[in-house]
Write a protein that holds these residues in place. Sequence first.
Motif: not given
Length: 385
Positions: A138-167
């Motif tokens: 939810g950050q507005t700073d563009s660099e922090l948003l880029e960091l959020a996207d990086f963590i979301y994509e590399n830590v949460f998105m696929h793992y959660t998809q596997k664990q819960w079958g959903t995003a």
Amino acid sequence: MKNEWDCLVVGCGFAGAVIAREHAERGGKRVLIIDKRSHIGGNAYDSYNNDGILIHNYGPHIFHTQSSRVFDYLSRFTKWRNYSHEVLADIYGKRIPVPFNLNSLYLSFEHAKAKRLEQKLISVYGWEKRVTISELRGQTDSELLELADFIYENVFMHYTQKQWGTAPEDIDPSVTARVPILISYDNRYFQDKYQGIPAEGYTSLFEKLIDHPNIELQLNTDSASVLKLVGGKKFLNDKPFYGRVIYTGAIDELFNCCFGRLPYRTLEFLFETHEKTWYQPKGTINYTVDRPYTRITEFKHITGQIVPDKTTIMKEYPREYTDAGREIPYYAIMNTENLVLYERYKELAESIDDFYLLGRLAEYKYYNMDVIVERALMLADSIIV
Ligand code: FAD
Ligand code: UDP
């Protein structure tokens, strides 16, 4: 089985074992515990496999709590091995600490950029703060948003998809909030005051917990075969039962799924023993982007067992829970629709005299072990006179 009991406890996991002990000891009640499995301990059960390695049969269980009451209580039944769990995320072969922290930051970005991001994180959130992935997104700073996207994509998105079958955004936010972004250099998976592993294992802890002259245990006994609920009354082995019942199993099954099944996620565990001292550098490696399994756990890191020439690992494959006869419902899927269904079952349970629901399955919640112990002690405080 005679109806000579003051109290029937269904299930011998943490919920059942603690509430049984409290009724036996504090309340002086005669307690019968039944469990449909062939062993005590519920999902915290551990045992030695054929290779002589102590494994956690139902997935890695690391004890951690902020509650001195819970820690002191369990310490009556076990000594502790000092252990702080550390987890690495494997991102296409590159490994960084999870929860994502400042060490992870420097491993993921070039130094000058990591330094800038570190300063921004500290100035926006503060040192040692825990930030959820949804907050960071939810950050507005563009660099922090880029960091959020990086963590979301590399830590949460696929793992959660596997664990819960959903995003991640389609599950209850409290689930991903369990693994925050840490504004510190602390590589531990948990930051709780008390953490450790029962020195002789969980099963030994459970043996001591239920070792009381007022407690009798019957394994391989499904409540469906001995306990009947008819018109708000309880029957044990077809005789009216006027004692108390504490039920820690799945609530929908208690009522023959009369309103439909509550959805759960299950897990398939694949164990492998390797002829080497160590398989991986830490207790658990999360495969957060690829691989069909979510994580690999190597038990010797956790248990501290010393065996020079072999080691057992376990891969976890999450699945939809579809076969109540063969699968175990490990995770409640908490969303509005399911919670509405749960409330209907709960209402039925509340119409039964001296009948209580306790535990992860009966309460349809994502509780850690310490919370279950705490809830059992609190229930005991309120119902044992
Ligand atoms: P359970 O342990 O599920 O026990 C319920 C018992 O009831 C079972 O033995 C079952 O056989 C029995 N039962 C069910 N229905 C019936 C019936 N009809 N008749 C008779 N018996 C019945 N927590 C942590 O704090 N740290 C961790 O690291 C951790 N890791 C986990 C990893 C995994 C893979 C999973 C699934 C959970 C993890 N947990 C962890 C959570 C922990 O397992 C639970 O908090 C704890 O087991 C809950 O205890 P319980 O007694 O409510 O349920
Ligand atoms: N999670 C994730 N990536 C990770 C670790 C966790 O996406 O590397 C998410 C995932 O949705 C998971 C949730 O965070 O179900 C909670 O993780 P935790 O390790 O607490 O789950 P547990 O295994 O204890 O049930």
